[in-house]
Design an enzyme around this catalytic site. Structure first.
Site, PDB file in Angstrom:
ATOM      1  N   PRO A  41       0.826  -1.219   0.000  1.00  0.00           N
ATOM      2  CA  PRO A  41       0.000   0.000   0.000  1.00  0.00           C
ATOM      3  C   PRO A  41       0.855   1.262   0.000  1.00  0.00           C
ATOM      4  O   PRO A  41       1.944   1.274   0.567  1.00  0.00           O
ATOM      5  CB  PRO A  41      -0.779  -0.084   1.309  1.00  0.00           C
ATOM      6  CG  PRO A  41      -0.544  -1.429   1.866  1.00  0.00           C
ATOM      7  CD  PRO A  41       0.620  -2.028   1.188  1.00  0.00           C
ATOM      8  N   GLY A  42       0.352   2.280  -0.643  1.00  0.00           N
ATOM      9  CA  GLY A  42       1.017   3.585  -0.592  1.00  0.00           C
ATOM     10  C   GLY A  42       2.218   3.742  -1.490  1.00  0.00           C
ATOM     11  O   GLY A  42       2.946   4.717  -1.391  1.00  0.00           O
ATOM     12  N   GLY A  70       2.066   4.075  -4.725  1.00  0.00           N
ATOM     13  CA  GLY A  70       1.746   4.902  -5.879  1.00  0.00           C
ATOM     14  C   GLY A  70       1.029   4.178  -7.007  1.00  0.00           C
ATOM     15  O   GLY A  70       1.077   4.620  -8.153  1.00  0.00           O
ATOM     16  N   LYS A  71       0.312   3.097  -6.697  1.00  0.00           N
ATOM     17  CA  LYS A  71      -0.370   2.356  -7.757  1.00  0.00           C
ATOM     18  C   LYS A  71      -1.525   3.174  -8.333  1.00  0.00           C
ATOM     19  O   LYS A  71      -1.674   3.286  -9.547  1.00  0.00           O
ATOM     20  CB  LYS A  71      -0.865   1.001  -7.218  1.00  0.00           C
ATOM     21  CG  LYS A  71       0.274   0.119  -6.748  1.00  0.00           C
ATOM     22  CD  LYS A  71      -0.184  -1.234  -6.268  1.00  0.00           C
ATOM     23  CE  LYS A  71      -0.949  -1.178  -4.972  1.00  0.00           C
ATOM     24  NZ  LYS A  71      -0.173  -0.717  -3.812  1.00  0.00           N
ATOM     25  N   GLU A  80      13.426  -0.111  27.312  1.00  0.00           N
ATOM     26  CA  GLU A  80      13.954   0.437  26.049  1.00  0.00           C
ATOM     27  C   GLU A  80      15.475   0.261  25.968  1.00  0.00           C
ATOM     28  O   GLU A  80      16.011   0.005  24.886  1.00  0.00           O
ATOM     29  CB  GLU A  80      13.583   1.922  25.902  1.00  0.00           C
ATOM     30  CG  GLU A  80      12.089   2.207  25.829  1.00  0.00           C
ATOM     31  CD  GLU A  80      11.359   1.427  24.742  1.00  0.00           C
ATOM     32  OE1 GLU A  80      11.977   1.069  23.724  1.00  0.00           O
ATOM     33  OE2 GLU A  80      10.153   1.161  24.925  1.00  0.00           O
TER      34      GLU A  80
END
Ligand code: ADP
Length: 600
Positions: free
Chosen positions: A192-193, A195-196, A413
């Site tokens: 996804p994302g 640029g299709k 962390e």
């Protein structure tokens, strides 16, 4: 919605009082009695409706009687003989007194329809008839939203491949004149994302033809046959406007393998898919209609969709590499005012693995941050802050941790950061922070890959699993027991190990076999196993997932316990400074390592 409500209330207001009054005055008689009244000369006027006869007596004041209409050829001559005034009523016009009775349910239905339609903005006008219409968004050539190849960057192969499609649309004769057959469907495959949609729009824009866009999920409805109707309508509209481009996003929503499970739920999708196949086979118009489609899971598509004459061409649209990212950033940066200190190449280096949409988002967030600070141009610190926002989510400055929790988060962390420094297969640490961001994290460790990595060995992946488990290991070692803070890490580690065993065949005991991916699970049937996996194999997979995770956890615990002093030092500096850059973390680890080695 309000209009519908008002209409209904008005109808009720008009209809109900009248209806009740009439019902009280009207006397219902049987057909024989009615004829008798006619013969006795009591009836002066009769209104013959499609189902009822309403009549008024000659008495003073007149009474109204009604009776059902019986097929009776002798009725009209009888009425004429007794000089009854006959009135007719158009079929469908309603039968006098009972009109309110049918009107109410109709209005109720219309009201429901209105409410439903109000919540679906995209619905075209046309009420009931519009149900099977396609809801495609159309961009006509010359409209402000038209896109060209200049707007798409970082995907040179896909662009080159699609440049040919533009040619097909512009000059189909050049190809068909030689006896060639133009391709009809092109499948754009990629995450996804990337640029299709943008590429498909650019094809239409470059060729100067209309663009019809629709998502696969918009075809699939609750009612069988509606989706197929929409496909038909979409292709009809497209053929009228040919040459043109149809873009179907999320093709997998409708083009999954048919009848993958024996439930009737699939019927609608199957019909829709069949209709799509039929339409793609069917159009042989002179002007071409190109069907571009996007998916990120081509493996779940029905093989019938990929046959010649349908989506027989596949174009891969992958995440951009560093040069590609810089180009994409440049395209989007052209829309904002950049400061002189901005180095897009540097930003491209720090955004490994991001898609075009995420890069566009970084630039946009940067512009918003600069705007908020009333700066005249977007600066590099704005873009860095925007990048962190896109990676880790929005900051939550109002979330204040008590000292105990803050201590725990710093240890957790630091565990991730230390493991990432020590394990060669892990991505280097870019930043560790105790600033809560996003929806779940109370702190975060941001790792950034050094280069573009596309292949991973078993040891690479296990190092990554170790880094995920390191937060929990650190909590156990320093604070005596773990907390709920590791839930997300555990989920990700488990998913990674399962994929390592089932998809990559990198498990130790199960070895070289791909076990079905979750897509092949049969939905709906409770407790069902993926196809091709026996219960015994499933148990072995579960066993291996568990033992791999336990081994990784023991390994990372060993690694931490050897460097407990370093871990504690890292956590302490992190608590003091709230945020550490990658270099600072590496410096602390190197320094402490040297001290530990000297002490040993
Ligand atoms: P997809 O259809 O692959 O999910 P989209 O085409 O909808 O992705 O991309 C969303 C947005 O991200 C685009 O409108 C554009 O602003 C940006 N974008 C994505 N890829 C690119 C690219 N290669 N070049 C320029 N912008 C891009």
């Amino acid at each position: 919605m309000h209009i519908w409500l008002m209409v209904l209330l008005m109808i009720l207001g008009l209809a109900v009082p009248g209806g009740i009054a009439r019902a009280a005055d009207v006397e219902s008689v049987d057909y024989g009695a009615f004829k008798m009244m006619v013969r006795q000369g009591q009836i002066g006027e009769a209104t013959v409706g499609p189902r009822r006869i309403e009549a008024r007596t000659r008495s003073e004041p007149p009474r109204t009687v009604t009776t059902v209409l019986v097929p009776d050829a002798a009725l009209v001559p009888l009425l004429e003989r007794h000089e009854v005034t006959i009135r007719g009523e158009a079929v469908g016009g309603g039968g006098g007194g009972d009109w309110a009775i049918w009107l109410l349910p109709v209005m109720a239905l219309l009201l429901i329809w209105g409410l439903w339609g109000g919540s679906r903005q995209a619905q075209p006008p046309g009420g009931v008839a519009g149900f099977g219409r396609s809801r495609a968004r159309v961009v006509l050539p010359g409209a402000p939203q038209t896109t060209s190849f200049r707007d798409v960057a970082g995907v040179p192969e896909a662009k080159a491949e699609l440049a040919e499609v533009v040619d097909f649309l512009r000059e189909p004769d050049r190809y068909t004149g030689l006896g060639g057959r133009l391709p009809r469907g092109i499948l754009l495959v990629g995450p996804p994302g990337t640029g299709k949609t943008l590429l498909a729009k650019a094809v239409a824009g470059e060729a100067g033809v209309p663009f019809f866009a629709l998502s696969g999920s918009e075809f699939v409805e609750l009612f069988v046959g509606v989706g197929a109707g929409r496909v038909r309508d979409l292709f009809r509209q497209a053929r009228e406007k040919a040459p043109c481009v149809i873009f179907i996003d999320e093709l997998d929503a409708l083009g999954r393998v048919r009848a993958s499970h024996p439930m009737a739920v699939n019927e609608e999708r199957d019909q829709t898919l069949n209709q799509l196949l039929a339409e793609m086979d069917g159009f042989d118009s002179v002007a071409p209609v190109m069907v571009l489609s996007a998916t990120n899971r081509p493996e779940v598509l029905d093989p019938a969709l990929l046959r010649p004459g349908r989506f027989d061409r596949q174009v891969t649209v992958d995440r951009p590499d560093q040069i590609g990212r810089e180009q994409i950033l440049r395209v989007h940066a052209a829309k904002v005012r950049l400061g002189d200190d901005v180095k897009l190449a540097e930003l491209a280096r720090r955004t490994t693995g991001m898609s075009g949409a995420e890069l566009a988002n970084v630039i946009n967030e940067g512009a918003l941050l600069a705007g908020r600070a009333r700066r005249p141009a977007v600066t590099m610190p704005d873009l860095s802050a925007a990048l962190e926002r896109v990676v880790a989510g929005l900051e939550r400055p109002h979330l204040v941790l008590d000292p105990g929790e803050r201590h725990r988060v710093s240890v957790h962390e630091s565990g991730h950061a230390l493991a990432a420094c020590l394990l060669p297969g892990a991505d280097p640490v870019a930043r560790v922070s105790l600033v809560p961001r996003g929806t779940s994290g109370l702190g975060y460790t941001w790792q950034l890959p050094e280069g573009e990595k596309r292949l991973f060995t078993r040891s690479n992946l296990l190092d990554r699993v170790c880094v995920l488990l390191a937060g929990r290991a650190a909590e156990e070692l320093v604070l005596g027991e773990p907390s709920t803070g590791s839930a997300d890490d555990l989920q990700r580690a488990t998913d990674m190990v399962r994929a390592l065993i089932c998809q990559a065949g990198l498990g130790e005991q199960l070895g070289q076999q791909a076990f079905a991916s979750p897509d092949r699970f049969m939905p709906g049937s409770r407790g069902a196993l993926p196809m091709g996996i026996s219960e015994a194999t499933a148990a072995r997979i579960d066993g291996e997932v568990q033992s791999t995770l336990e081994t990784a956890a023991a390994r990372v615990r060993g690694l931490m316990s050897e460097r407990l002093a370093t871990l504690c030092r890292l956590a302490q500096v992190l608590r003091e400074q709230e945020q550490l850059e990658g270099e600072q973390v590496r410096a602390i680890v190197a320094e402490a390592g040297w001290q530990e080695r000297r002490a040993a």
